[in-house]
Scaffold this motif. Structure first.
Motif, PDB file in Angstrom:
ATOM      1  N   MET A   1       0.848  -1.176   0.000  1.00  0.00           N
ATOM      2  CA  MET A   1       0.000   0.000   0.000  1.00  0.00           C
ATOM      3  C   MET A   1       0.889   1.233   0.000  1.00  0.00           C
ATOM      4  SD  MET A   1      -3.211   0.929   0.006  1.00  0.00           S
ATOM      5  CE  MET A   1      -4.002  -0.616   0.502  1.00  0.00           C
ATOM      6  N   GLY A   2       0.796   2.062  -1.042  1.00  0.00           N
ATOM      7  CA  GLY A   2       1.735   3.157  -1.161  1.00  0.00           C
ATOM      8  C   GLY A   2       1.095   4.493  -1.469  1.00  0.00           C
ATOM      9  N   LEU A   3       1.942   5.524  -1.493  1.00  0.00           N
ATOM     10  CA  LEU A   3       1.542   6.897  -1.795  1.00  0.00           C
ATOM     11  C   LEU A   3       2.395   7.410  -2.942  1.00  0.00           C
ATOM     12  CD1 LEU A   3       1.715   8.355   1.841  1.00  0.00           C
ATOM     13  CD2 LEU A   3      -0.381   7.697   0.662  1.00  0.00           C
ATOM     14  N   ARG A   4       1.740   7.870  -4.021  1.00  0.00           N
ATOM     15  CA  ARG A   4       2.462   8.564  -5.096  1.00  0.00           C
ATOM     16  C   ARG A   4       2.392  10.077  -4.903  1.00  0.00           C
ATOM     17  NH1 ARG A   4       3.436   5.029  -9.422  1.00  0.00           N
ATOM     18  NH2 ARG A   4       2.119   3.160  -9.455  1.00  0.00           N
ATOM     19  N   GLY A   5       1.449  10.502  -4.066  1.00  0.00           N
ATOM     20  CA  GLY A   5       1.276  11.922  -3.786  1.00  0.00           C
ATOM     21  C   GLY A   5       0.578  12.085  -2.455  1.00  0.00           C
ATOM     22  N   ASN A   6       0.341  13.317  -2.054  1.00  0.00           N
ATOM     23  CA  ASN A   6      -0.303  13.598  -0.775  1.00  0.00           C
ATOM     24  C   ASN A   6      -1.754  14.005  -0.975  1.00  0.00           C
ATOM     25  OD1 ASN A   6       2.785  15.118  -0.186  1.00  0.00           O
ATOM     26  ND2 ASN A   6       2.122  13.294   0.929  1.00  0.00           N
ATOM     27  N   GLY A   7      -2.554  13.808   0.085  1.00  0.00           N
ATOM     28  CA  GLY A   7      -3.950  14.205  -0.005  1.00  0.00           C
ATOM     29  C   GLY A   7      -4.822  13.387   0.921  1.00  0.00           C
ATOM     30  N   GLY A   8      -6.075  13.195   0.502  1.00  0.00           N
ATOM     31  CA  GLY A   8      -7.032  12.421   1.280  1.00  0.00           C
ATOM     32  C   GLY A   8      -6.767  10.933   1.159  1.00  0.00           C
ATOM     33  N   VAL A   9      -7.689  10.132   1.714  1.00  0.00           N
ATOM     34  CA  VAL A   9      -7.479   8.680   1.719  1.00  0.00           C
ATOM     35  C   VAL A   9      -7.437   8.096   0.312  1.00  0.00           C
ATOM     36  CG1 VAL A   9      -8.473   8.355   4.005  1.00  0.00           C
ATOM     37  CG2 VAL A   9      -9.970   8.260   1.998  1.00  0.00           C
ATOM     38  N   GLU A  10      -7.925   8.856  -0.672  1.00  0.00           N
ATOM     39  CA  GLU A  10      -7.922   8.345  -2.047  1.00  0.00           C
ATOM     40  C   GLU A  10      -6.519   8.182  -2.606  1.00  0.00           C
ATOM     41  OE1 GLU A  10      -7.739  12.744  -2.243  1.00  0.00           O
ATOM     42  OE2 GLU A  10      -9.038  11.326  -1.148  1.00  0.00           O
ATOM     43  N   VAL A  11      -5.503   8.807  -1.990  1.00  0.00           N
ATOM     44  CA  VAL A  11      -4.132   8.664  -2.513  1.00  0.00           C
ATOM     45  C   VAL A  11      -3.478   7.357  -2.062  1.00  0.00           C
ATOM     46  CG1 VAL A  11      -3.834  11.161  -2.624  1.00  0.00           C
ATOM     47  CG2 VAL A  11      -2.998   9.916  -0.619  1.00  0.00           C
ATOM     48  N   LEU A  12      -4.097   6.646  -1.126  1.00  0.00           N
ATOM     49  CA  LEU A  12      -3.605   5.330  -0.745  1.00  0.00           C
ATOM     50  C   LEU A  12      -3.966   4.328  -1.846  1.00  0.00           C
ATOM     51  CD1 LEU A  12      -4.720   5.234   3.001  1.00  0.00           C
ATOM     52  CD2 LEU A  12      -2.342   5.179   2.200  1.00  0.00           C
ATOM     53  N   GLU A  13      -2.981   3.640  -2.385  1.00  0.00           N
ATOM     54  CA  GLU A  13      -3.273   2.687  -3.458  1.00  0.00           C
ATOM     55  C   GLU A  13      -2.403   1.444  -3.342  1.00  0.00           C
ATOM     56  OE1 GLU A  13      -1.930   3.867  -7.428  1.00  0.00           O
ATOM     57  OE2 GLU A  13      -1.079   5.684  -6.555  1.00  0.00           O
ATOM     58  N   GLU A  14      -2.974   0.324  -3.773  1.00  0.00           N
ATOM     59  CA  GLU A  14      -2.226  -0.927  -3.781  1.00  0.00           C
ATOM     60  C   GLU A  14      -1.258  -0.915  -4.961  1.00  0.00           C
ATOM     61  OE1 GLU A  14      -4.251  -4.644  -2.752  1.00  0.00           O
ATOM     62  OE2 GLU A  14      -6.106  -3.481  -2.596  1.00  0.00           O
ATOM     63  N   LEU A  15       0.014  -1.168  -4.655  1.00  0.00           N
ATOM     64  CA  LEU A  15       1.056  -1.094  -5.661  1.00  0.00           C
ATOM     65  C   LEU A  15       1.932  -2.334  -5.614  1.00  0.00           C
ATOM     66  CD1 LEU A  15       2.181   2.590  -4.965  1.00  0.00           C
ATOM     67  CD2 LEU A  15       0.821   1.829  -6.918  1.00  0.00           C
ATOM     68  N   GLU A  16       2.494  -2.707  -6.757  1.00  0.00           N
ATOM     69  CA  GLU A  16       3.497  -3.764  -6.827  1.00  0.00           C
ATOM     70  C   GLU A  16       4.873  -3.089  -6.820  1.00  0.00           C
ATOM     71  OE1 GLU A  16       3.321  -7.056  -6.837  1.00  0.00           O
ATOM     72  OE2 GLU A  16       1.125  -7.114  -6.681  1.00  0.00           O
ATOM     73  N   LEU A  17       5.633  -3.321  -5.780  1.00  0.00           N
ATOM     74  CA  LEU A  17       6.941  -2.701  -5.637  1.00  0.00           C
ATOM     75  C   LEU A  17       8.022  -3.771  -5.500  1.00  0.00           C
ATOM     76  CD1 LEU A  17       5.956   0.037  -3.004  1.00  0.00           C
ATOM     77  CD2 LEU A  17       6.261   0.365  -5.464  1.00  0.00           C
ATOM     78  N   PRO A  18       9.259  -3.456  -5.832  1.00  0.00           N
ATOM     79  CA  PRO A  18      10.345  -4.439  -5.650  1.00  0.00           C
ATOM     80  C   PRO A  18      10.481  -4.810  -4.173  1.00  0.00           C
ATOM     81  CG  PRO A  18      11.072  -2.581  -6.994  1.00  0.00           C
ATOM     82  CD  PRO A  18       9.744  -2.203  -6.427  1.00  0.00           C
ATOM     83  N   GLU A  19      10.847  -6.054  -3.901  1.00  0.00           N
ATOM     84  CA  GLU A  19      11.025  -6.478  -2.523  1.00  0.00           C
ATOM     85  C   GLU A  19      12.234  -5.773  -1.909  1.00  0.00           C
ATOM     86  OE1 GLU A  19      11.254 -10.671  -2.061  1.00  0.00           O
ATOM     87  OE2 GLU A  19       9.144 -11.001  -2.583  1.00  0.00           O
ATOM     88  N   PRO A  20      12.077  -5.225  -0.720  1.00  0.00           N
ATOM     89  CA  PRO A  20      13.212  -4.555  -0.086  1.00  0.00           C
ATOM     90  C   PRO A  20      14.259  -5.565   0.371  1.00  0.00           C
ATOM     91  CG  PRO A  20      11.358  -4.654   1.425  1.00  0.00           C
ATOM     92  CD  PRO A  20      10.858  -5.175   0.111  1.00  0.00           C
ATOM     93  N   VAL A  21      15.510  -5.191   0.285  1.00  0.00           N
ATOM     94  CA  VAL A  21      16.628  -6.052   0.676  1.00  0.00           C
ATOM     95  C   VAL A  21      17.307  -5.442   1.902  1.00  0.00           C
ATOM     96  CG1 VAL A  21      18.822  -7.044  -0.039  1.00  0.00           C
ATOM     97  CG2 VAL A  21      16.959  -6.802  -1.699  1.00  0.00           C
ATOM     98  N   PRO A  22      17.465  -6.210   2.981  1.00  0.00           N
ATOM     99  CA  PRO A  22      18.078  -5.640   4.181  1.00  0.00           C
ATOM    100  C   PRO A  22      19.557  -5.325   3.972  1.00  0.00           C
ATOM    101  CG  PRO A  22      17.786  -8.006   4.448  1.00  0.00           C
ATOM    102  CD  PRO A  22      17.091  -7.631   3.172  1.00  0.00           C
ATOM    103  N   THR A  23      19.976  -4.171   4.428  1.00  0.00           N
ATOM    104  CA  THR A  23      21.384  -3.792   4.386  1.00  0.00           C
ATOM    105  C   THR A  23      22.032  -4.166   5.724  1.00  0.00           C
ATOM    106  OG1 THR A  23      20.853  -1.561   5.160  1.00  0.00           O
ATOM    107  CG2 THR A  23      20.900  -1.921   2.779  1.00  0.00           C
ATOM    108  N   ALA A  24      23.269  -3.808   5.908  1.00  0.00           N
ATOM    109  CA  ALA A  24      23.974  -4.128   7.151  1.00  0.00           C
ATOM    110  C   ALA A  24      23.216  -3.578   8.351  1.00  0.00           C
ATOM    111  CB  ALA A  24      25.383  -3.553   7.109  1.00  0.00           C
ATOM    112  N   GLY A  25      23.028  -4.440   9.353  1.00  0.00           N
ATOM    113  CA  GLY A  25      22.332  -4.020  10.558  1.00  0.00           C
ATOM    114  C   GLY A  25      20.822  -4.052  10.456  1.00  0.00           C
ATOM    115  N   GLN A  26      20.297  -4.571   9.355  1.00  0.00           N
ATOM    116  CA  GLN A  26      18.853  -4.647   9.156  1.00  0.00           C
ATOM    117  C   GLN A  26      18.393  -6.092   9.008  1.00  0.00           C
ATOM    118  OE1 GLN A  26      18.006  -2.341   5.589  1.00  0.00           O
ATOM    119  NE2 GLN A  26      17.468  -0.549   6.823  1.00  0.00           N
ATOM    120  N   VAL A  27      17.077  -6.282   9.192  1.00  0.00           N
ATOM    121  CA  VAL A  27      16.426  -7.533   8.818  1.00  0.00           C
ATOM    122  C   VAL A  27      15.243  -7.198   7.916  1.00  0.00           C
ATOM    123  CG1 VAL A  27      17.076  -8.793  10.915  1.00  0.00           C
ATOM    124  CG2 VAL A  27      14.911  -7.522  10.859  1.00  0.00           C
TER     125      VAL A  27
END
Length: 328
Positions: A1-27
């Motif tokens: 669920m992401g935001l491409r812009g700001n505003g009311g609840v209508e700016v919340l949209e389901e999006l397909e995004l790349p999977e995040p990869v943990p860097t050093a010190g992250q999980v």
């Protein structure tokens, strides 16, 4: 669920995004549940600026519970598949996968037993906030009386329980509507008042002495009136601006002459400058929850696709306690 812009609840949209990869010190955390917080509404509205994540997309969400999916370099003490809760100061929780700094991640396997992810998901932001308000900024001492505004909200639900754990005297609350009084009363408040006109009934029940500590996320006139109900050496701790009021300035002369203090608490600043404290407070909260000494305060679980509904409930003041989004 992401935001491409700001505003009311209508700016919340389901999006397909790349999977995040943990860097050093992250999980990487496979999210089961994400907590919903007012700061995520501010994020959506643009009060923290325009989306600036990869591809101009931001993912809201400050707190999650789930299982460890992958470990970044140098991570110890956690293993893949381990159930965890995590605070996400840079957001990212409204997603199937989220990366988290291990300083803000704690296992759900505690000395008192294992915590259910559905109970834990509402802790990582709210409970360190409650600890910071009461123990650090508020300097609560045993036997002191407290007034908590927004008593039926997520932080209010946590703060009243923690105040009892820390040995507070009487704990009073205020709410924005009469419909919320029964729910707030069940949380353990000694008395709950309507926020409009709270000064008079509070003065009556305290015989004019007032309270030692006020926790205020509302701002504006509520914050100003809160100063008037302080006992000698009393403190008001500001930690939000739910009322979206203009900046209010207190008179140092009045503080000096009235033996009053105004303090502030912001978990984002704490995450930047003392991150270990947030992790310690999350550990303590999970231990209390596993030992059944506190309740998680979750009142509603909605599917991630209904994030807009969750925001509407919180933004209009219709919500009680903690709302979670389910990704299971």
């Amino acid at each position: 669920m992401g935001l491409r812009g700001n505003g009311g609840v209508e700016v919340l949209e389901e999006l397909e995004l790349p999977e995040p990869v943990p860097t050093a010190g992250q999980v990487a955390v496979r999210v089961a549940f994400a907590g919903v917080n007012f700061a995520e509404i501010q994020h959506r509205r643009g009060e923290f600026g325009a989306p600036h994540g990869p591809g101009g997309v931001d993912v809201p969400g400050l707190e999650v519970a789930g299982t460890v999916e992958a470990l970044g370099a140098g991570v110890g003490g956690l293993e893949v598949g381990e159930p965890v809760a995590a605070y996400l100061p840079a957001f990212g929780g409204y997603a199937e996968l989220a990366t988290a700094d291990t300083r803000f991640v704690r296992s759900l396997r505690t000395g008192a037993g294992e915590v259910d992810p559905a109970a834990a998901a509402g802790l990582p932001c709210v409970w360190p906030t409650a600890f910071g308000l009461l123990r650090d900024a508020g300097r609560l001492r045993e036997g002191e009386d407290i007034l908590i505004h927004s008593a039926a909200g997520g932080v209010g639900s946590a703060a009243v329980q923690l105040a009892r754990e820390l040995g507070a005297g009487r704990v009073y609350g205020t709410v924005g509507s009469a419909e919320k009084i029964p729910y707030a009363a069940e949380l353990g408040y000694d008395q709950v008042f309507l926020r409009e006109g709270f000064t008079e009934p509070l003065a009556e029940v305290t015989d004019g002495r007032g309270v030692d500590l006020v926790l205020d996320p509302v701002g504006g006139p509520v914050r100003e009136r809160s100063l008037s109900v302080l006992a000698p050496f009393g403190r008001v701790v500001a930690y939000g601006d739910l009322g979206r009021h203009e900046q209010w300035t207190a008179s140092v002369w009045d503080l000096w002459k009235g033996n009053r203090t105004i303090a502030g608490f912001n978990i984002g600043d704490l995450a930047r400058r003392a991150p270990e404290r947030i992790g310690d407070y999350l550990s303590e909260a999970l231990e209390l929850l596993a030992a059944a000494r506190i309740r998680p305060g979750v009142t509603q679980i909605l599917p991630l696709a209904e994030a807009a509904k969750a925001h509407e409930l919180l933004e209009t003041g219709a919500a009680r306690g903690k709302i979670l989004l389910s990704l299971t």
